[in-house]
Design an enzyme around this catalytic site. Structure first.
Site, PDB file in Angstrom:
ATOM      1  N   GLY A 156      24.829  26.577 -66.629  1.00 27.29           N
ATOM      2  CA  GLY A 156      24.751  25.167 -67.005  1.00 27.29           C
ATOM      3  C   GLY A 156      23.580  24.893 -67.930  1.00 27.29           C
TER       4      GLY A 156
ATOM      5  N   GLU B  28      29.175  20.139 -63.874  1.00 25.24           N
ATOM      6  CA  GLU B  28      29.507  20.176 -62.449  1.00 25.24           C
ATOM      7  C   GLU B  28      28.970  21.489 -61.901  1.00 25.24           C
ATOM      8  OE1 GLU B  28      30.540  17.713 -60.881  1.00 25.24           O
ATOM      9  OE2 GLU B  28      31.182  16.432 -62.526  1.00 25.24           O
TER      10      GLU B  28
ATOM     11  N   CYS C 204      31.261  25.305 -54.519  1.00 20.79           N
ATOM     12  CA  CYS C 204      30.030  24.575 -54.841  1.00 20.79           C
ATOM     13  C   CYS C 204      29.764  23.465 -53.844  1.00 20.79           C
ATOM     14  CB  CYS C 204      30.110  24.007 -56.258  1.00 20.79           C
ATOM     15  SG  CYS C 204      31.468  22.839 -56.521  1.00 20.79           S
TER      16      CYS C 204
END
Length: 485
Positions: free
Chosen positions: A193, A210, A248
């Site tokens: 990310g 996300e 996650c």
């Protein structure tokens, strides 16, 4: 075969033509998504089993069903979502009207994750289509059967001039990130990310990230044995049920009072046996670890002797089958990797506390999680958790169900993510809300223009302070200013 640049140029031309903006095009693509998953349900089951060992029931619940629900909701809500929203303008601007008009961003890039390769790929695509965008979808190479399926079938069902799939490994991701998009949507690890966000910054491209984090579960002490049993049953289902803990949103660790730890461990073992049998290795209801690299990462978490000594259940592995037994650990060292890194696997640490309300301080001493799960009947404690902690979501007396609720936004905060999606929130994520205001040429408010004087200053002060007098001030101001000038 088109190069990435050629694919991007074709998508930009298609978007510029306006074809993706119509309701008809959007609905056509959404119906095509539904037809794709209905026509190829068995093939999707096989691909998910091949990549992750998912049972068809788990695959439908977490993948196909999610997309069917998402696309159906978008189809039924599209006109409402697309409609301009009227803005109530202050009387000072009379006569005028204002509205907020959602418009598509343009060409968007969507990176999927390997743990839910179908739903985490197609669900953002549904949102991007609903908002009227052109799309490049980059499936995860770590789920090769599913990424191959998407690359093969999407062009057969969806408009290939506006929606494209590009497969490949990290080198392909790197090349895609060098190109300019109007939005990047990424689902994956915090490490990657950061790379995506850094690349996006070069073009000032907006991102939705996300990510994940160590999602805690707070287990209060229940006087009602039934409630305690249901709570622990849901913890087992939430920890090991979806993708063998490779989620996650999954439970990373449990916080419990010392006096309740033995009951927790006893019931965890019982429900593991009920769900997965005497030897979960032979169960077809538990997924496997995705690949050898992730298997080795998880095994390394247990190689710390201090962590190994804390195992109270499980711990067996089969590298050849990428199998790792549901494993429970009691009070592993807080400075060990298993308590500082996201586990993303079938290992469940239990951390004991003197008093359960200490869990708030424990959670706040760590990065903000994607979700907090809390099992309690104490209303005051619930309010305290909500007001004194920060997380992407909070769920009381259940786990993971918020992901399936399209009327609630899904997303993280801090290191656990940027932005949100699901249902209308997906439409909003891939839209720009454009403010549109229309005014008349009459009347003209002279107090807004130089030369300045004390009257104009007082007039403007009153106009800002007492908006409901706006129309009266406007008329009196015109008359007064005319005399002053």
């Amino acid at each position: 075969m088109q190069t990435m640049e050629q694919s991007l140029n074709e998508l930009r031309s298609s978007f510029a033509s306006g074809r993706t903006r119509s309701v008809a095009w959007r609905k056509q693509q959404l119906r095509a998504v539904l037809k794709l998953i209905h026509d190829h349900e068995d093939e999707i089951f096989n691909a998910l089993h091949q990549d992750l060992g998912k049972h068809p029931v788990e695959a439908y619940r977490d993948e196909i069903g999610v997309i069917e629900k998402s696309a159906s909701l978008s189809l039924s809500s599209l006109e409402t979502w697309m409609a301009p929203k009227k803005g109530k303008l202050p009387l000072l601007f009379y006569p005028a009207k204002g509205e907020v008009l959602p418009e598509p961003l343009g060409v968007v890039l969507i990176f999927t994750a390997w743990n839910f390769p179908i739903s985490l790929g197609l669900d953002p695509v549904v949102g991007a289509i609903s908002a009227g965008n052109a799309v490049i979808l980059k499936p995860s190479e770590l789920a090769p059967a599913c990424s191959s399926f998407l690359a093969r079938t999407i062009p057969l069902y969806l408009d290939p001039e506006t929606i494209k799939v590009i497969n490949g490994g990290p080198d392909v991701c790197e090349r895609l990130l060098q190109l300019k998009f109007d939005k990047i949507f990424f689902t994956g690890s915090q490490r990657v990310g950061r790379i995506v966000m850094q690349a996006a910054a070069k073009h000032l491209t907006p991102v939705t990230l996300e990510l994940g984090g160590k999602c805690p579960t707070i287990l209060d002490t229940f006087t009602n044995a039934h409630d305690m049993k249901i709570a622990i049953k849901r913890i087992v289902g939430g920890k090991w049920g979806p993708c063998c803990g490779q989620v996650c949103l999954g439970i990373d660790y449990v916080l419990v009072e010392e006096k309740s730890a033995s009951t927790l461990i006893k019931l965890l073992k019982e429900f593991i046996q009920i769900f997965y049998g005497e030897n979960p290795k032979h169960s077809d209801s538990i997924s496997r670890i995705v690949n050898k690299d992730h298997f080795e990462r998880l095994r390394n978490l247990l190689r710390d002797p201090r962590v190994a000594d804390s195992i109270v259940h499980g711990g067996s592995i089969d590298e050849g089958k990428l199998y790792m037994e549901p494993t429970i650990l009691l009070d592993p060292p807080l400075d060990a990797q298993i308590m500082t890194e996201e586990i993303f696997g079938p290992l469940l640490p239990i951390i004991t506390l003197k008093k359960i309300k200490e869990s708030i301080e424990f959670i706040n001493s760590r990065p903000k999680p994607l979700a907090i799960y809390a099992f309690t009947n104490d209303e005051a404690f619930r309010k305290q958790i909500i007001s004194e902690t920060s997380s992407g979501s909070v769920v009381f007396n259940d786990v993971l169900v918020q992901f399936l609720c399209d009327v609630l936004p899904f997303g993280g905060v801090g290191q656990s993510g940027i932005g949100r999606y699901h249902g209308k929130y997906s439409f909003d994520t891939f839209s720009h809300e454009k403010a549109v205001m229309q005014r008349s040429f009459f009347p003209e408010l002279e107090a807004r223009n130089p030369p300045w004087n004390d009257f104009k200053l007082q007039f403007i002060k009153l106009a800002f302070k007492f908006d409901y007098f706006g129309l009266l001030l406007l008329l009196l101001g015109m008359k007064r200013v005319g005399k002053v000038l």
